[in-house]
Design a protein around this motif. Structure first.
Motif, PDB file in Angstrom:
ATOM      1  N   VAL A 102       0.831  -1.029   0.391  1.00  0.00           N
ATOM      2  CA  VAL A 102      -0.059   0.341  -0.348  1.00  0.00           C
ATOM      3  C   VAL A 102       0.819   1.450  -0.052  1.00  0.00           C
ATOM      4  N   LEU A 103       1.840   1.159   0.471  1.00  0.00           N
ATOM      5  CA  LEU A 103       3.195   2.133   0.460  1.00  0.00           C
ATOM      6  C   LEU A 103       3.589   2.837  -0.872  1.00  0.00           C
ATOM      7  N   VAL A 104       3.462   2.268  -1.603  1.00  0.00           N
ATOM      8  CA  VAL A 104       5.159   1.809  -3.261  1.00  0.00           C
ATOM      9  C   VAL A 104       3.654   1.893  -4.117  1.00  0.00           C
ATOM     10  N   GLU A 109      -4.774   2.342  -7.623  1.00  0.00           N
ATOM     11  CA  GLU A 109      -4.906   0.728  -6.607  1.00  0.00           C
ATOM     12  C   GLU A 109      -4.260   1.362  -5.335  1.00  0.00           C
ATOM     13  N   HIS A 110      -3.832   2.280  -5.123  1.00  0.00           N
ATOM     14  CA  HIS A 110      -3.530   2.545  -3.760  1.00  0.00           C
ATOM     15  C   HIS A 110      -4.399   2.936  -2.990  1.00  0.00           C
ATOM     16  N   LEU A 111      -5.553   3.419  -3.583  1.00  0.00           N
ATOM     17  CA  LEU A 111      -6.489   3.746  -2.967  1.00  0.00           C
ATOM     18  C   LEU A 111      -7.398   1.782  -2.177  1.00  0.00           C
ATOM     19  N   THR A 113      -6.707  -0.242  -2.151  1.00  0.00           N
ATOM     20  CA  THR A 113      -5.520  -1.352  -1.282  1.00  0.00           C
ATOM     21  C   THR A 113      -5.722  -0.563  -0.086  1.00  0.00           C
ATOM     22  N   ARG A 114      -5.443   0.669   0.759  1.00  0.00           N
ATOM     23  CA  ARG A 114      -6.130   1.473   1.683  1.00  0.00           C
ATOM     24  C   ARG A 114      -7.284   0.510   2.685  1.00  0.00           C
ATOM     25  N   ARG A 115      -8.485   1.067   1.445  1.00  0.00           N
ATOM     26  CA  ARG A 115      -9.489   0.796   1.454  1.00  0.00           C
ATOM     27  C   ARG A 115      -9.753  -1.009   2.397  1.00  0.00           C
ATOM     28  N   ALA A 268       6.246  -0.303   8.355  1.00  0.00           N
ATOM     29  CA  ALA A 268       5.826   1.238   9.522  1.00  0.00           C
ATOM     30  C   ALA A 268       5.354   1.222   9.928  1.00  0.00           C
ATOM     31  N   GLY A 269       4.898   0.282  11.611  1.00  0.00           N
ATOM     32  CA  GLY A 269       4.621   0.391  12.779  1.00  0.00           C
ATOM     33  C   GLY A 269       5.583  -0.512  13.411  1.00  0.00           C
ATOM     34  N   TYR A 270       6.593  -0.936  13.587  1.00  0.00           N
ATOM     35  CA  TYR A 270       7.175  -1.343  14.556  1.00  0.00           C
ATOM     36  C   TYR A 270       8.445  -0.802  15.458  1.00  0.00           C
ATOM     37  N   THR A 272       8.251   2.515  14.688  1.00  0.00           N
ATOM     38  CA  THR A 272       7.545   4.450  14.481  1.00  0.00           C
ATOM     39  C   THR A 272       6.911   4.116  16.307  1.00  0.00           C
ATOM     40  N   THR A 273       5.786   3.020  16.658  1.00  0.00           N
ATOM     41  CA  THR A 273       5.615   3.082  17.520  1.00  0.00           C
ATOM     42  C   THR A 273       6.289   2.621  18.833  1.00  0.00           C
ATOM     43  N   GLY A 274       6.951   1.904  18.847  1.00  0.00           N
ATOM     44  CA  GLY A 274       8.284   1.686  19.937  1.00  0.00           C
ATOM     45  C   GLY A 274       8.406   2.743  20.263  1.00  0.00           C
ATOM     46  N   ALA A 324       6.440  14.221   2.516  1.00  0.00           N
ATOM     47  CA  ALA A 324       6.987  15.121   1.446  1.00  0.00           C
ATOM     48  C   ALA A 324       6.280  14.314   0.399  1.00  0.00           C
ATOM     49  N   ARG A 325       6.006  15.322  -0.690  1.00  0.00           N
ATOM     50  CA  ARG A 325       5.505  15.357  -1.846  1.00  0.00           C
ATOM     51  C   ARG A 325       6.095  15.682  -3.063  1.00  0.00           C
ATOM     52  N   THR A 326       6.077  15.284  -4.110  1.00  0.00           N
ATOM     53  CA  THR A 326       6.811  15.551  -5.253  1.00  0.00           C
ATOM     54  C   THR A 326       5.670  15.395  -6.908  1.00  0.00           C
ATOM     55  N   PHE A 382       0.816  11.644  12.507  1.00  0.00           N
ATOM     56  CA  PHE A 382       0.507  11.174  10.979  1.00  0.00           C
ATOM     57  C   PHE A 382       0.831  11.259   9.652  1.00  0.00           C
ATOM     58  N   GLY A 383       1.442  12.399   9.360  1.00  0.00           N
ATOM     59  CA  GLY A 383       0.846  13.251   8.202  1.00  0.00           C
ATOM     60  C   GLY A 383      -0.624  13.740   7.723  1.00  0.00           C
ATOM     61  N   GLY A 384      -0.960  13.613   6.827  1.00  0.00           N
ATOM     62  CA  GLY A 384      -2.639  13.776   5.695  1.00  0.00           C
ATOM     63  C   GLY A 384      -2.749  13.094   4.746  1.00  0.00           C
ATOM     64  N   GLY A 385      -3.869  13.441   4.599  1.00  0.00           N
ATOM     65  CA  GLY A 385      -4.795  13.279   3.413  1.00  0.00           C
ATOM     66  C   GLY A 385      -5.283  11.771   2.863  1.00  0.00           C
ATOM     67  N   VAL A 386      -4.850  11.145   1.767  1.00  0.00           N
ATOM     68  CA  VAL A 386      -4.943   9.635   1.469  1.00  0.00           C
ATOM     69  C   VAL A 386      -3.704   9.164   1.928  1.00  0.00           C
ATOM     70  N   ARG A 387      -2.834   9.912   2.290  1.00  0.00           N
ATOM     71  CA  ARG A 387      -1.584   9.037   2.801  1.00  0.00           C
ATOM     72  C   ARG A 387      -1.495   9.074   3.887  1.00  0.00           C
ATOM     73  N   ARG A 388      -2.575   9.332   4.751  1.00  0.00           N
ATOM     74  CA  ARG A 388      -2.178   9.802   6.146  1.00  0.00           C
ATOM     75  C   ARG A 388      -1.960   8.339   6.329  1.00  0.00           C
ATOM     76  N   CYS A 389      -0.889   8.295   7.879  1.00  0.00           N
ATOM     77  CA  CYS A 389      -1.122   6.598   8.086  1.00  0.00           C
ATOM     78  C   CYS A 389      -1.722   6.252   8.390  1.00  0.00           C
ATOM     79  N   LEU A 390      -1.922   4.840   7.703  1.00  0.00           N
ATOM     80  CA  LEU A 390      -2.852   3.954   8.104  1.00  0.00           C
ATOM     81  C   LEU A 390      -3.200   3.625   9.269  1.00  0.00           C
TER      82      LEU A 390
HETATM   83  C1  HEM Z   1       3.429   6.687  16.670  1.00  0.00           C
HETATM   84  C2  HEM Z   1       3.977   5.267  15.425  1.00  0.00           C
HETATM   85  C3  HEM Z   1       3.325   5.874  14.373  1.00  0.00           C
HETATM   86  C4  HEM Z   1       4.216   7.190  13.492  1.00  0.00           C
HETATM   87  C5  HEM Z   1       4.607   8.488  14.167  1.00  0.00           C
HETATM   88  C6  HEM Z   1       3.602   6.936  11.761  1.00  0.00           C
HETATM   89  C7  HEM Z   1       3.601   8.357  11.553  1.00  0.00           C
HETATM   90  C8  HEM Z   1       3.365   7.366   9.429  1.00  0.00           C
HETATM   91  C9  HEM Z   1       3.630   8.751   8.836  1.00  0.00           C
HETATM   92  C10 HEM Z   1       4.064  10.620   8.581  1.00  0.00           C
HETATM   93  C11 HEM Z   1       3.172   8.578   7.642  1.00  0.00           C
HETATM   94  C12 HEM Z   1       3.698   9.111   6.209  1.00  0.00           C
HETATM   95  C13 HEM Z   1       1.703  10.025   5.920  1.00  0.00           C
HETATM   96  C14 HEM Z   1       2.227  10.863   4.847  1.00  0.00           C
HETATM   97  O1  HEM Z   1       2.564  11.191   4.219  1.00  0.00           O
HETATM   98  O2  HEM Z   1       1.046  11.771   4.824  1.00  0.00           O
HETATM   99  C15 HEM Z   1       3.026   6.702   7.345  1.00  0.00           C
HETATM  100  C16 HEM Z   1       2.339   6.300   6.993  1.00  0.00           C
HETATM  101  C17 HEM Z   1       2.041   4.482   7.195  1.00  0.00           C
HETATM  102  N1  HEM Z   1       2.300   3.798   8.592  1.00  0.00           N
HETATM  103 FE1  HEM Z   1       2.350   4.822  10.210  1.00  0.00          FE
HETATM  104  N2  HEM Z   1       3.862   6.032  11.521  1.00  0.00           N
HETATM  105  C18 HEM Z   1       3.142   5.150  13.214  1.00  0.00           C
HETATM  106  C19 HEM Z   1       2.336   3.661  13.347  1.00  0.00           C
HETATM  107  C20 HEM Z   1       1.963   2.643  12.393  1.00  0.00           C
HETATM  108  C21 HEM Z   1       1.736   2.227  12.266  1.00  0.00           C
HETATM  109  C22 HEM Z   1       1.056   0.776  13.722  1.00  0.00           C
HETATM  110  C23 HEM Z   1       1.215   0.818  11.285  1.00  0.00           C
HETATM  111  C24 HEM Z   1       0.510  -0.339  11.245  1.00  0.00           C
HETATM  112  C25 HEM Z   1       0.099  -1.616  12.078  1.00  0.00           C
HETATM  113  C26 HEM Z   1       1.961   1.927   9.941  1.00  0.00           C
HETATM  114  C27 HEM Z   1       1.213   1.451   8.872  1.00  0.00           C
HETATM  115  C28 HEM Z   1       1.592   3.010   8.124  1.00  0.00           C
HETATM  116  C29 HEM Z   1       1.359   2.738   6.407  1.00  0.00           C
HETATM  117  C30 HEM Z   1       0.735   1.220   5.767  1.00  0.00           C
HETATM  118  C31 HEM Z   1       1.427   4.842   5.831  1.00  0.00           C
HETATM  119  C32 HEM Z   1       1.522   4.448   4.562  1.00  0.00           C
HETATM  120  C33 HEM Z   1       0.172   4.649   4.260  1.00  0.00           C
HETATM  121  C34 HEM Z   1      -0.101   5.118   2.413  1.00  0.00           C
HETATM  122  O3  HEM Z   1       0.829   5.536   1.761  1.00  0.00           O
HETATM  123  O4  HEM Z   1      -1.762   5.358   2.290  1.00  0.00           O
HETATM  124  N3  HEM Z   1       2.042   3.624  11.006  1.00  0.00           N
HETATM  125  N4  HEM Z   1       2.784   6.505   9.219  1.00  0.00           N
END
Ligand code: HEM
Length: 454
Positions: A102-104, A109-111, A113-115, A268-270, A272-274, A324-326, A382-390
């Motif tokens: 979903v991140l790539v 296709e991205h939307l 997969t997010r859904r 993405a979740g390891y 970051t959360t720890g 970032a966005r390009t 957690f960023g924002g919009g359609v790329r906001r952290c899932l």
């Molecule tokens: C405190 C913990 C976390 C922080 C600070 C964080 C932060 C972020 C940020 C800044 C982005 C990019 C958003 C953007 O570009 O606008 C992102 C994307 C993402 N995060 Fe997290 N994240 C966290 C935890 C998690 C966890 C626990 C998961 C999954 C279990 C996760 C899954 C994802 C995924 C899949 C994306 C890509 C979304 C997309 O491209 O549609 N993140 N995160």
């Protein structure tokens, strides 16, 4: 995940004349300064040039417009995703996360997969994970040593990995769990340079990448075995982990697709959360008055306060300093005409530390998020919009449970009176010494330097 490296995008360079002003240092020096000291320099440059300024980054003298104005940040996040493209920052993760991640993926296709992933990471699904997270936390913290420095970040990362293995992958016990934990820990230890090797055909031949690729293959083999076993599970609908939900909702989904999403959620979740939970506990440990209120909230089950404390911590200590966005087409933003190829970088850390947005930004005040919470654009960990952290909801739910269990069990104080600085680790911002605290079991408040026995 997009990062400062998105400024290195390979699209055509923008024209300086149309961009907001910024430092006029040599490109290489600017790049090094931005990579190493942006948390100190960006606020200074914001004061000097305004809430939109341009930095120029190597290679290729790419123009990157840093955005620190909440209204313009909102515009970036609301922008059309075909124009505000995630760019190269996400692309570098493709060799590990996979083509179906979903991140790539982009656009439709991205939307889609997010859904598909969203229901397992939101709302009612989250409350179903609480008991498992509580049980794992109790097991982890039971063995913590009292009276000596403990680096919270490595313990929280280990716990966060176990949470993902149980809640996302649904692997409970036994040899499979041990095998996955060992292999995935090696995958997670990948450094930025090795990742870069994977993005370039020529560098893929290097030993560094080859070694990592072998680990990745071994981890994939175990993951595919788990996916096959899970498909054969007779009570798939009765299981609540993310993997089982994916297979249950769409039995036609390919193993490759499932593997790529699992690897993405893991990476993405390891840490970051720890890291975020380690920062939160550390920042509270540094403030006895806040710690006392948080402990009372933990005892009484006041989750609203604990939620506010976590939100305040990711404001004060964001794990990502920017996203970032390009631009794939010219865009007018904040009165500037930005050409295609420009990188636009909502600067999370600058917005969060701006005294005209957050009163006394260096103070840790969970109350900000209770009385009059910041508007969107002002709080963007957690960023924002359609790329906001899932996984934003997932991370928050996990943090609240873990914080509650730790605060119920221990008094904490920082191991050193010197506040830990930021250390840039790949793209995340970590505590420089791992968030070291000294613990004492609750009710046994320690005098400085005293040794406690469990
Ligand atoms: C405190 C913990 C976390 C922080 C600070 C964080 C932060 C972020 C940020 C800044 C982005 C990019 C958003 C953007 O570009 O606008 C992102 C994307 C993402 N995060 Fe997290 N994240 C966290 C935890 C998690 C966890 C626990 C998961 C999954 C279990 C996760 C899954 C994802 C995924 C899949 C994306 C890509 C979304 C997309 O491209 O549609 N993140 N995160």
């Amino acid at each position: 995940m997009s990062s400062v490296s998105a400024g290195l995008d390979r699209l055509s360079p923008a024209k300086t004349a149309l961009l907001p002003p910024g430092p006029r240092l040599p490109v290489l020096l600017q790049t090094l300064l931005v990579l190493r000291y942006r948390q100190r320099l960006f606020p200074l440059w914001r004061n000097k040039y305004g809430r939109m300024f341009t930095v120029t980054l190597a290679p290729g003298a790419r123009r990157t417009v840093v955005v620190a104005d909440p209204a313009i940040v909102r515009e970036v996040f609301a922008g059309n995703s075909t124009v505000f493209h995630p760019g190269w920052g996400n692309e570098v993760l493709r060799p590990v996360m996979g083509d179906r991640s979903v991140l790539v993926l982009n656009e439709e296709e991205h939307l889609a997969t997010r859904r598909r992933l969203l229901p397992a990471l939101h709302g009612s699904a989250l409350s179903g994970y609480v008991d498992v997270i509580r049980e794992l936390t109790a097991n982890e913290i039971r063995h913590w040593p009292a009276g000596q420095p403990l680096a919270l970040q490595s313990r929280m990362n280990a716990l966060s990995l176990d949470v993902i293995l149980r809640v996302v992958f649904g692997v409970d016990t036994g040899a499979r769990l041990d095998e996955l934990r060992a292999l995935l820990s090696q995958v997670l230890a990948v450094d930025g340079v090795t990742l870069l090797c994977g993005s370039y055909d020529k560098l893929r031949k290097l030993g560094r990448w080859r070694k990592f690729e072998a680990v990745l293959k071994a981890a994939d083999a175990v993951l595919y075995a788990e996916i096959a076993d899970r498909r054969a599970e007779h009570d798939l609908a009765g299981r609540h982990d993310v993997l089982s939900r994916m297979l249950n909702e769409d039995p036609e989904v390919t193993d490759l697709d499932v593997r790529d999403q699992l690897m993405t959620l893991l990476l993405a979740g390891y840490d970051t959360t720890g890291t975020a939970i380690a920062w939160a506990l550390y920042e509270m440990a540094r403030r006895p008055a806040v710690l006392a209120v948080a402990q009372a909230a933990a005892d009484e089950g006041d989750l609203a306060y604990l939620t506010a404390a976590f939100k305040e911590s990711v404001r004060l200590r964001p794990v990502f300093y920017e996203v970032a966005r390009t631009l794939t087409a010219p865009v007018e933003l904040g009165g500037w005409q930005l050409p295609a190829g420009t990188s636009v970088m909502p600067a999370i850390g600058v917005v969060h530390s701006d005294p005209s947005i957050h009163d006394a930004p260096e103070e840790f005040r969970p109350e900000r998020f209770l009385a009059n919470p910041p508007s969107s654009g002002e709080w963007i960990p957690f960023g924002g919009g359609v790329r906001r952290c899932l996984g934003a909801g997932f991370a928050q739910a996990e943090a609240i449970v873990i914080m509650q269990e730790v605060l119920r069990s221990y008094d904490l104080r920082p191991a050193s009176s010197r506040r830990e600085r930021y250390r840039s680790q790949n793209v995340t911002f970590s505590p420089a010494r791992g968030a070291q605290v000294v613990l004492s079991p609750r009710g046994m408040r320690s005098k400085a330097g005293e040794t406690w026995r469990n």
